[in-house]
Design a protein around this motif. Structure first.
Motif, PDB file in Angstrom:
ATOM      1  N   GLY A 223       0.803  -1.222   0.000  1.00 55.91           N
ATOM      2  CA  GLY A 223       0.000   0.000   0.000  1.00 55.91           C
ATOM      3  C   GLY A 223       0.829   1.261   0.000  1.00 55.91           C
ATOM      4  N   ASP A 224       0.438   2.201   0.867  1.00 53.62           N
ATOM      5  CA  ASP A 224       1.064   3.523   0.907  1.00 53.62           C
ATOM      6  C   ASP A 224       2.301   3.481   1.797  1.00 53.62           C
ATOM      7  OD1 ASP A 224       1.771   6.134   0.965  1.00 53.62           O
ATOM      8  OD2 ASP A 224      -0.156   6.886   1.693  1.00 53.62           O
ATOM      9  N   ILE A 225       3.354   2.903   1.268  1.00 48.04           N
ATOM     10  CA  ILE A 225       4.579   2.751   2.063  1.00 48.04           C
ATOM     11  C   ILE A 225       5.207   4.122   2.336  1.00 48.04           C
ATOM     12  CG2 ILE A 225       6.833   1.591   2.165  1.00 48.04           C
ATOM     13  CD1 ILE A 225       4.636  -0.455   1.736  1.00 48.04           C
ATOM     14  N   LEU A 226       5.152   4.988   1.334  1.00 48.93           N
ATOM     15  CA  LEU A 226       5.829   6.287   1.412  1.00 48.93           C
ATOM     16  C   LEU A 226       5.376   7.116   2.617  1.00 48.93           C
ATOM     17  CD1 LEU A 226       7.740   8.333   0.021  1.00 48.93           C
ATOM     18  CD2 LEU A 226       5.764   9.172  -1.261  1.00 48.93           C
ATOM     19  N   HIS A 227       4.073   7.098   2.903  1.00 42.26           N
ATOM     20  CA  HIS A 227       3.553   7.954   3.974  1.00 42.26           C
ATOM     21  C   HIS A 227       3.300   7.184   5.269  1.00 42.26           C
ATOM     22  CE1 HIS A 227       2.313   9.869   0.113  1.00 42.26           C
ATOM     23  NE2 HIS A 227       2.842  10.904   0.709  1.00 42.26           N
ATOM     24  N   SER A 228       3.799   5.954   5.349  1.00 41.71           N
ATOM     25  CA  SER A 228       3.405   5.092   6.470  1.00 41.71           C
ATOM     26  C   SER A 228       4.483   4.975   7.541  1.00 41.71           C
ATOM     27  CB  SER A 228       3.065   3.693   5.948  1.00 41.71           C
ATOM     28  OG  SER A 228       2.845   2.828   7.041  1.00 41.71           O
TER      29      SER A 228
ATOM     30  N   ILE B 195      -4.934   3.174   3.098  1.00 38.37           N
ATOM     31  CA  ILE B 195      -4.822   4.183   2.055  1.00 38.37           C
ATOM     32  C   ILE B 195      -5.541   5.437   2.537  1.00 38.37           C
ATOM     33  CG2 ILE B 195      -5.617   4.829  -0.269  1.00 38.37           C
ATOM     34  CD1 ILE B 195      -3.166   3.067  -0.256  1.00 38.37           C
ATOM     35  N   GLN B 196      -4.771   6.504   2.676  1.00 37.93           N
ATOM     36  CA  GLN B 196      -5.373   7.738   3.184  1.00 37.93           C
ATOM     37  C   GLN B 196      -6.024   8.475   2.019  1.00 37.93           C
ATOM     38  OE1 GLN B 196      -2.211   9.631   5.514  1.00 37.93           O
ATOM     39  NE2 GLN B 196      -1.550   7.600   6.159  1.00 37.93           N
ATOM     40  N   ARG B 197      -7.308   8.774   2.190  1.00 43.42           N
ATOM     41  CA  ARG B 197      -8.088   9.333   1.084  1.00 43.42           C
ATOM     42  C   ARG B 197      -7.518  10.667   0.597  1.00 43.42           C
ATOM     43  NH1 ARG B 197     -13.015   6.425   0.674  1.00 43.42           N
ATOM     44  NH2 ARG B 197     -13.067   4.858   2.317  1.00 43.42           N
ATOM     45  N   GLU B 198      -6.822  11.365   1.490  1.00 42.43           N
ATOM     46  CA  GLU B 198      -6.260  12.654   1.081  1.00 42.43           C
ATOM     47  C   GLU B 198      -5.170  12.496   0.015  1.00 42.43           C
ATOM     48  OE1 GLU B 198      -6.450  11.459   4.147  1.00 42.43           O
ATOM     49  OE2 GLU B 198      -4.619  11.795   5.322  1.00 42.43           O
ATOM     50  N   ARG B 199      -4.689  11.272  -0.183  1.00 39.34           N
ATOM     51  CA  ARG B 199      -3.683  11.061  -1.236  1.00 39.34           C
ATOM     52  C   ARG B 199      -4.286  11.279  -2.624  1.00 39.34           C
ATOM     53  NH1 ARG B 199      -0.517  12.207   2.235  1.00 39.34           N
ATOM     54  NH2 ARG B 199      -0.234  10.708   3.907  1.00 39.34           N
ATOM     55  N   ILE B 200      -5.587  11.054  -2.769  1.00 45.18           N
ATOM     56  CA  ILE B 200      -6.236  11.299  -4.061  1.00 45.18           C
ATOM     57  C   ILE B 200      -6.203  12.803  -4.331  1.00 45.18           C
ATOM     58  CG2 ILE B 200      -8.373  11.036  -5.404  1.00 45.18           C
ATOM     59  CD1 ILE B 200      -7.279   8.367  -4.538  1.00 45.18           C
TER      60      ILE B 200
ATOM     61  N   PRO C 239      -6.677   1.958  11.412  1.00 44.46           N
ATOM     62  CA  PRO C 239      -8.027   1.619  10.942  1.00 44.46           C
ATOM     63  C   PRO C 239      -7.989   1.252   9.460  1.00 44.46           C
ATOM     64  CG  PRO C 239      -7.755   4.017  11.104  1.00 44.46           C
ATOM     65  CD  PRO C 239      -6.494   3.419  11.621  1.00 44.46           C
ATOM     66  N   TYR C 240      -8.879   0.325   9.077  1.00 39.38           N
ATOM     67  CA  TYR C 240      -8.879  -0.068   7.667  1.00 39.38           C
ATOM     68  C   TYR C 240     -10.057   0.558   6.940  1.00 39.38           C
ATOM     69  CZ  TYR C 240     -11.388  -3.787  10.195  1.00 39.38           C
ATOM     70  OH  TYR C 240     -12.191  -4.477  11.063  1.00 39.38           O
TER      71      TYR C 240
END
Ligand code: CP
Length: 304
Positions: free
Chosen positions: A157-162, A218-223, A259-260
């Motif tokens: 998933g979102d490794i960069l921001h995790s 996946i954080q929705r703000e990434r969209i 949270p998922y």
């Protein structure tokens, strides 16, 4: 700073990580008397939302007999311009021995620890680190497979921001696991590869060859930040669903820090999967945090 803190997992040697996991397993099997931290004052200083970590620390602190103060967000005088150093000095002067902190800024716990005459535990700072989450993940893997060394673990998933991914990579590598990071280019730059850590874009190629899959939120703000074309696109390539669960090797497990987002990184099929370990992770969180508190407060100081 004269006392030990847990700011990220590289604060501990691999032997110390192994020792904390053993201590947590012991606490899970045989709960200790509620006096390990008797007369020790712990302040929970959370500046960012948390369900699991905040509650888990509070329960852990109760179970080791600490005196607990929770300073609600907005109630600290940092909002009135007090510096982090002065907050640290003030809390220490009241006899606070441990600060557990979560903050949206990467590095906040480090700055606190520089001025605090006590132990700081990082409960998640920005994109940087979440060491107690990584410890409970390690305990889940160890409890499942009886070892960490040689396990093949995929983080998806979102490794960069995790911060969860960063601390897990440190812990998994320290204990000898092979790590595969899986995700799209924008959330996983190739530069994140390293010794024992490889990058894969194709989740379907990875699934049959791992012992554990750790999904990340996946954080929705990434969209909005234009690093993902759409959640649908992400789901098509990386969402764990019935077809992908069927591709896992026998005995493989699936983990998620929570949270998922239902429907984004996983479908409801995952909840019925025999290897879904989310509840086990959460349960182990309490014992890991008891073990960290006991280790930091009661271990003899260096040189003693
Ligand atoms: N896993 C985790 O850190 O969850 P919370 O944000 O609810 O604490």
């Amino acid at each position: 700073m004269t006392r030990r803190s847990l700011l990220d997992l590289d604060d501990f040697t691999s032997d110390e990580i192994t020792g904390i996991l053993a201590r947590a397993r012991r606490f899970a099997a045989d709960p200790p008397a509620r006096d390990l931290l008797r007369d020790v004052c712990v302040v929970n200083l959370f500046f960012e939302a948390s369900t699991r970590t905040f509650t888990s620390f509070a329960i852990a602190e109760q179970r080791v007999g600490a005196d607990i103060v929770a300073l609600p967000p907005g109630s600290s005088s940092l909002g009135k311009g007090e510096t982090i150093a002065d907050t640290a000095i003030t809390l220490a002067a009241m006899g606070v021995r441990v600060i557990v902190t979560r903050h949206p800024e990467s590095g906040f716990p480090y700055r606190l620890a520089e001025s605090f005459d006590g132990h700081v535990i990082n409960a998640g700072d920005g994109r940087h680190a979440h060491p107690t989450q990584a410890l409970l993940d390690l305990l889940t893997l160890q409890s499942e497979f009886g070892k960490i060394a040689g396990l093949r673990v995929a983080l998806v998933g979102d490794i960069l921001h995790s911060r969860v991914a960063r601390s897990n990579v440190i812990g998994l590598r320290a204990l000898g696991a092979d790590v595969t990071l899986v995700g799209p280019n924008t959330l996983l730059p190739a530069a994140m590869a390293g010794p024992g850590v490889r990058i894969e874009r194709d989740l379907d190629a990875v699934l049959p060859n791992v012992d554990a899959v750790m999904l990340l939120r996946i954080q929705r703000e990434r969209i909005a930040a234009a690093v993902l074309p759409s959640l649908e696109d992400y789901a098509r390539n990386y969402r764990l669903d019935a077809r992908r669960l069927a591709a896992l090797a026998p005995g493989a497990i699936v983990m998620h820090p929570g949270p998922y987002n239902r429907g984004v990184e996983l479908t409801e099929d995952v909840f019925a999967f025999a290897g879904w370990r989310y509840a086990q992770q959460v349960a182990f969180g309490v014992y890991v945090r008891m073990a960290v508190l006991d280790f930091l407060v009661n271990a003899p100081p260096p040189g003693a």
